[in-house]
Design a protein around this motif. Sequence first.
Motif, PDB file in Angstrom:
ATOM      1  N   GLY A 100       0.805  -1.212   0.000  1.00 21.26           N
ATOM      2  CA  GLY A 100       0.000   0.000   0.000  1.00 21.26           C
ATOM      3  C   GLY A 100       0.842   1.267   0.000  1.00 21.26           C
ATOM      4  N   LYS A 101       0.211   2.363   0.393  1.00 19.73           N
ATOM      5  CA  LYS A 101       0.857   3.670   0.361  1.00 19.73           C
ATOM      6  C   LYS A 101       2.095   3.699   1.249  1.00 19.73           C
ATOM      7  CE  LYS A 101      -0.144   8.615   0.852  1.00 19.73           C
ATOM      8  NZ  LYS A 101      -1.176   9.624   1.235  1.00 19.73           N
ATOM      9  N   GLY A 102       3.176   4.218   0.682  1.00 18.96           N
ATOM     10  CA  GLY A 102       4.435   4.281   1.406  1.00 18.96           C
ATOM     11  C   GLY A 102       5.321   3.083   1.183  1.00 18.96           C
ATOM     12  N   HIS A 103       4.737   2.018   0.620  1.00 20.64           N
ATOM     13  CA  HIS A 103       5.506   0.802   0.353  1.00 20.64           C
ATOM     14  C   HIS A 103       5.345   0.385  -1.110  1.00 20.64           C
ATOM     15  CE1 HIS A 103       6.500   0.177   4.565  1.00 20.64           C
ATOM     16  NE2 HIS A 103       5.236   0.424   4.865  1.00 20.64           N
ATOM     17  N   GLU A 104       5.291   1.380  -1.987  1.00 18.80           N
ATOM     18  CA  GLU A 104       5.167   1.086  -3.410  1.00 18.80           C
ATOM     19  C   GLU A 104       6.344   0.203  -3.862  1.00 18.80           C
ATOM     20  OE1 GLU A 104       4.921   4.020  -2.016  1.00 18.80           O
ATOM     21  OE2 GLU A 104       2.886   4.705  -2.447  1.00 18.80           O
ATOM     22  N   GLY A 105       6.062  -0.719  -4.754  1.00 19.85           N
ATOM     23  CA  GLY A 105       7.100  -1.620  -5.238  1.00 19.85           C
ATOM     24  C   GLY A 105       7.203  -2.908  -4.442  1.00 19.85           C
ATOM     25  N   SER A 106       6.353  -3.058  -3.429  1.00 20.89           N
ATOM     26  CA  SER A 106       6.420  -4.264  -2.600  1.00 20.89           C
ATOM     27  C   SER A 106       6.069  -5.526  -3.378  1.00 20.89           C
ATOM     28  CB  SER A 106       5.497  -4.142  -1.385  1.00 20.89           C
ATOM     29  OG  SER A 106       4.139  -3.995  -1.800  1.00 20.89           O
ATOM     30  N   ASP A 107       5.419  -5.364  -4.540  1.00 22.18           N
ATOM     31  CA  ASP A 107       5.037  -6.522  -5.340  1.00 22.18           C
ATOM     32  C   ASP A 107       6.097  -6.912  -6.362  1.00 22.18           C
ATOM     33  OD1 ASP A 107       4.717  -4.240  -6.850  1.00 22.18           O
ATOM     34  OD2 ASP A 107       2.757  -4.787  -7.657  1.00 22.18           O
ATOM     35  N   ALA A 108       7.271  -6.276  -6.297  1.00 23.42           N
ATOM     36  CA  ALA A 108       8.361  -6.612  -7.224  1.00 23.42           C
ATOM     37  C   ALA A 108       9.024  -7.922  -6.802  1.00 23.42           C
ATOM     38  CB  ALA A 108       9.386  -5.485  -7.256  1.00 23.42           C
ATOM     39  N   VAL A 109       9.783  -8.496  -7.703  1.00 26.68           N
ATOM     40  CA  VAL A 109      10.427  -9.778  -7.433  1.00 26.68           C
ATOM     41  C   VAL A 109      11.556  -9.619  -6.410  1.00 26.68           C
ATOM     42  CG1 VAL A 109      12.126  -9.563  -9.313  1.00 26.68           C
ATOM     43  CG2 VAL A 109      11.412 -11.847  -8.517  1.00 26.68           C
ATOM     44  N   ILE A 110      11.716 -10.649  -5.581  1.00 30.42           N
ATOM     45  CA  ILE A 110      12.854 -10.731  -4.658  1.00 30.42           C
ATOM     46  C   ILE A 110      13.772 -11.821  -5.197  1.00 30.42           C
ATOM     47  CG2 ILE A 110      13.603 -11.231  -2.299  1.00 30.42           C
ATOM     48  CD1 ILE A 110      10.776 -10.469  -1.369  1.00 30.42           C
ATOM     49  N   PRO A 111      14.971 -11.467  -5.655  1.00 29.13           N
ATOM     50  CA  PRO A 111      15.873 -12.490  -6.200  1.00 29.13           C
ATOM     51  C   PRO A 111      16.044 -13.663  -5.238  1.00 29.13           C
ATOM     52  CG  PRO A 111      16.769 -10.297  -6.568  1.00 29.13           C
ATOM     53  CD  PRO A 111      15.582 -10.120  -5.677  1.00 29.13           C
ATOM     54  N   TRP A 112      16.052 -14.874  -5.772  1.00 32.84           N
ATOM     55  CA  TRP A 112      16.098 -16.048  -4.901  1.00 32.84           C
ATOM     56  C   TRP A 112      17.390 -16.107  -4.092  1.00 32.84           C
ATOM     57  CZ3 TRP A 112      19.861 -19.788  -5.451  1.00 32.84           C
ATOM     58  CH2 TRP A 112      20.544 -19.860  -6.668  1.00 32.84           C
TER      59      TRP A 112
END
Length: 312
Positions: A100-112
């Motif tokens: 949500g707001k303030g945490h934009e980009g949280s749905d991006a990939v996390i390299p394994w």
Amino acid sequence: MTGNAFTAVIDDTMTAPNIGEPEEDMFRLARHLGLDIQGFHTFGDAAEFPQLQREAWDAARTALDRGLPVFAKELDLGNETSLIYAYDADGYYTHSWHGGKGHEGSDAVIPWTELGRNYCPCSSCRARASSGDRPSDGVYTGDPGYGGFVSLHWASAAEPSDARRALGAALDFALSFSRRGAYGWGGRTFYSGPAAYGKWIGLLRSNAIQSFYMGYFIDLFHESRLYAYRFLLEASEHFDGRPGDELRTAAEHYGVIAKNFQSLNKLFPWMQPHAPIDDPDRRREAVELLTGIRQLEEEGWGLLERLLTWVR
């Protein structure tokens, strides 16, 4: 049914809440509920850590392909559990409270290769990391270059145990763990049972615990004892005769413990500042309450011992 509501765990400086708990034991106990939890929960040195990451990566993809829930710590938010809901060629996609707001980009990939490295892709955490700050505190206390901690699990359905066997296993574990006393895990020293209260009271008397962590641990203990009360009360409805009576007696006792923690919570309502507890009267009152709670807890373990003889 995992015994968690009856445990008492603190570290030697009371700065590591929710760390050092016997999670693997509790995951095994979840089997009695019909939940088979498997996975990784281990430290690795520099030489073996990349292989641990690869093995977890392969296992997570296999579990997700089977439609099983997968969760991990030390992936994006340190010692907090995140749900892994998808993967691609590069890594994991997670759900956590950073959204949500303030945490934009949280749905991006996390390299394994970031499993065990606390890499949250949200804008807030990336900004903090760029400034040289650690976005979140992890379990691992050493230099990441010398290893790390991998905690990744998946769950599948299993045949649950009957109520008597499940309750007996939970009580037996909670009691045996409370007797453990001091133990080392992950570079820290932890205390369980009466030893945990002794350490807590000692740190409070010497003004060696910050208000922030005082409030944090009080919240954790109050919540757990409240659930202990509710658990025992609900369990009493499934047992007739003496076991049911013993469960109701134990429930009433843990209800008193929860109320005492609630009184302690009024002294340190969430959230407290990162500062010493300068008021000596406040510390003195807290010591008195904790000393009373320790006595109640010791009586509670006695009630659980007695209860165990009736449900085995």
